[in-house]
Design a protein around this motif. Structure first.
Motif, PDB file in Angstrom:
ATOM      1  N   ALA A   1       1.009  -1.244  -0.022  1.00 45.39           N
ATOM      2  CA  ALA A   1       0.139  -0.138   0.075  1.00 45.39           C
ATOM      3  C   ALA A   1       0.921   1.148  -0.015  1.00 45.39           C
ATOM      4  O   ALA A   1       1.823   1.414   0.874  1.00 45.39           O
ATOM      5  CB  ALA A   1      -0.890  -0.060   1.211  1.00 45.39           C
ATOM      6  N   VAL A   2       0.630   2.182  -0.949  1.00 44.56           N
ATOM      7  CA  VAL A   2       1.329   3.309  -1.081  1.00 44.56           C
ATOM      8  C   VAL A   2       0.611   4.530  -1.470  1.00 44.56           C
ATOM      9  O   VAL A   2      -0.161   4.428  -2.208  1.00 44.56           O
ATOM     10  CB  VAL A   2       2.820   2.774  -2.171  1.00 44.56           C
ATOM     11  CG1 VAL A   2       1.959   2.469  -3.611  1.00 44.56           C
ATOM     12  CG2 VAL A   2       3.536   3.978  -2.271  1.00 44.56           C
ATOM     13  N   ASN A   3       1.194   5.628  -0.885  1.00 47.27           N
ATOM     14  CA  ASN A   3       0.566   6.923  -1.301  1.00 47.27           C
ATOM     15  C   ASN A   3       1.023   7.332  -2.595  1.00 47.27           C
ATOM     16  O   ASN A   3       2.197   7.383  -2.800  1.00 47.27           O
ATOM     17  CB  ASN A   3       0.744   7.982  -0.066  1.00 47.27           C
ATOM     18  CG  ASN A   3      -0.164   9.201  -0.251  1.00 47.27           C
ATOM     19  OD1 ASN A   3       0.447   9.929  -0.864  1.00 47.27           O
ATOM     20  ND2 ASN A   3      -1.192   9.215  -0.095  1.00 47.27           N
ATOM     21  N   LEU A   4       0.297   7.821  -3.408  1.00 49.03           N
ATOM     22  CA  LEU A   4       0.606   8.265  -4.687  1.00 49.03           C
ATOM     23  C   LEU A   4       0.073   9.593  -4.972  1.00 49.03           C
ATOM     24  O   LEU A   4      -0.843  10.065  -4.863  1.00 49.03           O
ATOM     25  CB  LEU A   4      -0.252   7.460  -5.779  1.00 49.03           C
ATOM     26  CG  LEU A   4       0.018   7.784  -7.110  1.00 49.03           C
ATOM     27  CD1 LEU A   4       1.456   7.574  -7.823  1.00 49.03           C
ATOM     28  CD2 LEU A   4      -1.102   7.335  -8.064  1.00 49.03           C
ATOM     29  N   ALA A   5       1.068  10.544  -5.066  1.00 49.35           N
ATOM     30  CA  ALA A   5       0.556  12.045  -5.295  1.00 49.35           C
ATOM     31  C   ALA A   5       1.018  12.005  -6.858  1.00 49.35           C
ATOM     32  O   ALA A   5       1.695  11.887  -7.383  1.00 49.35           O
ATOM     33  CB  ALA A   5       1.717  12.978  -4.629  1.00 49.35           C
ATOM     34  N   THR A   6      -0.169  12.996  -7.313  1.00 46.17           N
ATOM     35  CA  THR A   6      -0.164  13.460  -8.622  1.00 46.17           C
ATOM     36  C   THR A   6      -0.400  14.974  -8.658  1.00 46.17           C
ATOM     37  O   THR A   6      -0.922  15.563  -7.558  1.00 46.17           O
ATOM     38  CB  THR A   6      -1.376  12.842  -9.551  1.00 46.17           C
ATOM     39  OG1 THR A   6      -2.689  13.076  -9.077  1.00 46.17           O
ATOM     40  CG2 THR A   6      -1.110  11.308  -9.425  1.00 46.17           C
ATOM     41  N   ALA A   7      -0.484  15.726  -9.535  1.00 43.02           N
ATOM     42  CA  ALA A   7      -0.850  17.173  -9.676  1.00 43.02           C
ATOM     43  C   ALA A   7      -1.523  17.446 -11.162  1.00 43.02           C
ATOM     44  O   ALA A   7      -1.236  16.761 -12.067  1.00 43.02           O
ATOM     45  CB  ALA A   7       0.529  18.021  -9.474  1.00 43.02           C
ATOM     46  N   SER A   8      -2.229  18.363 -11.016  1.00 44.44           N
ATOM     47  CA  SER A   8      -3.094  18.961 -12.270  1.00 44.44           C
ATOM     48  C   SER A   8      -1.918  19.868 -12.879  1.00 44.44           C
ATOM     49  O   SER A   8      -1.138  20.004 -12.631  1.00 44.44           O
ATOM     50  CB  SER A   8      -4.203  19.906 -11.581  1.00 44.44           C
ATOM     51  OG  SER A   8      -3.671  20.963 -11.463  1.00 44.44           O
ATOM     52  N   PRO A   9      -2.548  19.873 -14.275  1.00 47.36           N
ATOM     53  CA  PRO A   9      -1.387  20.709 -15.071  1.00 47.36           C
ATOM     54  C   PRO A   9      -1.011  22.171 -14.423  1.00 47.36           C
ATOM     55  O   PRO A   9      -0.091  22.581 -14.928  1.00 47.36           O
ATOM     56  CB  PRO A   9      -2.384  21.092 -16.390  1.00 47.36           C
ATOM     57  CG  PRO A   9      -3.341  19.767 -16.418  1.00 47.36           C
ATOM     58  CD  PRO A   9      -3.760  19.333 -15.080  1.00 47.36           C
ATOM     59  N   GLU A  10      -1.903  22.669 -13.628  1.00 49.03           N
ATOM     60  CA  GLU A  10      -1.844  24.030 -12.922  1.00 49.03           C
ATOM     61  C   GLU A  10      -0.980  23.780 -11.976  1.00 49.03           C
ATOM     62  O   GLU A  10      -0.593  24.782 -11.223  1.00 49.03           O
ATOM     63  CB  GLU A  10      -3.098  24.413 -12.453  1.00 49.03           C
ATOM     64  CG  GLU A  10      -4.066  24.896 -13.688  1.00 49.03           C
ATOM     65  CD  GLU A  10      -4.779  23.733 -14.171  1.00 49.03           C
ATOM     66  OE1 GLU A  10      -5.077  22.820 -13.233  1.00 49.03           O
ATOM     67  OE2 GLU A  10      -5.060  23.632 -15.311  1.00 49.03           O
ATOM     68  N   GLY A  11      -0.657  22.610 -11.616  1.00 49.06           N
ATOM     69  CA  GLY A  11       0.490  22.148 -10.305  1.00 49.06           C
ATOM     70  C   GLY A  11      -0.154  21.992  -9.177  1.00 49.06           C
ATOM     71  O   GLY A  11       0.460  22.128  -8.034  1.00 49.06           O
ATOM     72  N   LEU A  12      -1.434  21.908  -9.128  1.00 46.81           N
ATOM     73  CA  LEU A  12      -2.407  21.610  -7.889  1.00 46.81           C
ATOM     74  C   LEU A  12      -2.273  20.223  -7.194  1.00 46.81           C
ATOM     75  O   LEU A  12      -2.568  19.475  -8.099  1.00 46.81           O
ATOM     76  CB  LEU A  12      -3.715  22.113  -7.997  1.00 46.81           C
ATOM     77  CG  LEU A  12      -4.334  23.336  -8.211  1.00 46.81           C
ATOM     78  CD1 LEU A  12      -5.557  23.674  -8.487  1.00 46.81           C
ATOM     79  CD2 LEU A  12      -3.523  24.236  -6.955  1.00 46.81           C
ATOM     80  N   PRO A  13      -1.584  19.681  -6.131  1.00 48.77           N
ATOM     81  CA  PRO A  13      -1.386  18.482  -5.694  1.00 48.77           C
ATOM     82  C   PRO A  13      -2.622  17.662  -5.337  1.00 48.77           C
ATOM     83  O   PRO A  13      -3.674  18.276  -4.672  1.00 48.77           O
ATOM     84  CB  PRO A  13      -0.262  18.615  -4.893  1.00 48.77           C
ATOM     85  CG  PRO A  13      -0.558  19.872  -4.174  1.00 48.77           C
ATOM     86  CD  PRO A  13      -0.966  20.726  -5.066  1.00 48.77           C
ATOM     87  N   THR A  14      -2.722  16.402  -5.372  1.00 54.65           N
ATOM     88  CA  THR A  14      -3.736  15.452  -4.671  1.00 54.65           C
ATOM     89  C   THR A  14      -3.088  14.152  -4.717  1.00 54.65           C
ATOM     90  O   THR A  14      -1.969  13.675  -5.078  1.00 54.65           O
ATOM     91  CB  THR A  14      -4.890  15.491  -5.488  1.00 54.65           C
ATOM     92  OG1 THR A  14      -5.897  14.576  -4.605  1.00 54.65           O
ATOM     93  CG2 THR A  14      -4.991  14.970  -6.900  1.00 54.65           C
ATOM     94  N   SER A  15      -3.474  13.295  -3.433  1.00 54.37           N
ATOM     95  CA  SER A  15      -2.854  11.927  -3.273  1.00 54.37           C
ATOM     96  C   SER A  15      -3.824  11.144  -2.830  1.00 54.37           C
ATOM     97  O   SER A  15      -5.010  11.587  -2.283  1.00 54.37           O
ATOM     98  CB  SER A  15      -1.667  12.211  -2.365  1.00 54.37           C
ATOM     99  OG  SER A  15      -2.029  12.124  -1.043  1.00 54.37           O
ATOM    100  N   ARG A  16      -3.579   9.989  -2.983  1.00 58.39           N
ATOM    101  CA  ARG A  16      -4.387   8.770  -2.520  1.00 58.39           C
ATOM    102  C   ARG A  16      -3.700   7.460  -2.677  1.00 58.39           C
ATOM    103  O   ARG A  16      -2.429   7.528  -3.116  1.00 58.39           O
ATOM    104  CB  ARG A  16      -5.770   8.538  -3.670  1.00 58.39           C
ATOM    105  CG  ARG A  16      -5.360   7.662  -4.621  1.00 58.39           C
ATOM    106  CD  ARG A  16      -4.620   8.374  -5.691  1.00 58.39           C
ATOM    107  NE  ARG A  16      -5.331   9.580  -6.497  1.00 58.39           N
ATOM    108  CZ  ARG A  16      -4.471  10.586  -6.964  1.00 58.39           C
ATOM    109  NH1 ARG A  16      -3.286  10.738  -6.871  1.00 58.39           N
ATOM    110  NH2 ARG A  16      -5.170  11.536  -7.634  1.00 58.39           N
TER     111      ARG A  16
END
Ligand SMILES: Cc1cc2nc3c(=O)[nH]c(=O)nc-3n(C[C@H](O)[C@H](O)[C@H](O)COP(=O)(O)O)c2cc1C
Length: 197
Positions: free
Chosen positions: A30-45
């Motif tokens: 189980a691992v946290n995965l962070a991504t970002a929108s093209p505008e650079g706004l981060p989110t993770s799950r």
């Protein structure tokens, strides 16, 4: 004391194996995965790591999900494992590439029937009116595929995080943690640097 590995993938293999063997860790993958929108706004799950080798770290998901859309527009990500009983954190950053169709097919085929049906039934990250709607879709699909093999949905596949930075964090006494940070240099060689905790 930790040995200093030249290759962080070898180092990861050792930590991952120890996490998998640890009776107090239920899901070492189980691992946290962070991504970002093209505008650079981060989110993770959280996601589950399903494979790794020198080419990267693989997970599977719905390509039309929020993460899927972000990764399409901005193919960079970060992963973070926390293996609490081992007092270890493991961070990985890099570019994202899709896995091959063959690899996705092979992994999908290995999944349990209900998980395959679940992948078909879920419009992941889309609004859902009520839980009954989802259960109805599952029942319908289970009947549809009852007598045959379940193909991989075209909207479901995997991504590979190709690491360019990997950091191994081991808790130390009095907050004197040990941080070993590996970065890929211009020649494609891994360089290790200790960091202040
Ligand atoms: C332990 C754990 C493992 C998960 N593994 C996955 C996974 O491998 N793939 C996936 O798509 N979602 C997985 N999920 C669900 C995601 O955390 C998330 O809710 C979902 O993918 C939608 O995220 P998104 O809207 O950012 O795309 C997992 C959740 C938990 C708590």
């Amino acid at each position: 004391m930790n040995k200093d590995y030249v290759d962080p993938i070898d180092y990861f293999s050792v930590w991952y194996e120890q996490a998998q063997q640890n009776p107090h860790i239920e899901e070492a993958n189980a691992v946290n995965l962070a991504t970002a929108s093209p505008e650079g706004l981060p989110t993770s799950r959280m996601v589950l790591l399903k494979d790794f080798d020198e080419n990267g770290f693989v997970f599977y998901t719905n390509l039309e999900s929020r993460k899927g859309q972000q990764l399409k527009a901005n193919p960079q990500a970060a992963m973070n494992f926390y293996w609490e009983p081992l007092a270890r954190q493991m961070r990985i950053e890099g570019q994202i590439v899709p896995v091959t169709q063959a690899q996705a097919d092979e992994y999908f085929a290995s999944r349990a029937f209900k998980s395959k049906i679940g992948a078909w039934a879920s419009k992941q990250s889309q609004p859902l009116q009520n839980q009954a709607t989802l259960l109805k879709a599952v029942t319908k699909l289970a009947v549809k595929y009852a007598s045959g093999s379940v193909p991989r949905p075209p909207f479901w596949s995997g991504f590979r995080l190709m690491p360019s930075r990997m950091e191994f964090w081991q808790r130390g006494e009095y907050r004197l943690h040990r941080r070993q940070c590996y970065t890929l240099d211009a020649q494609g060689q891994w360089q290790m640097q200790l960091l202040y905790p």
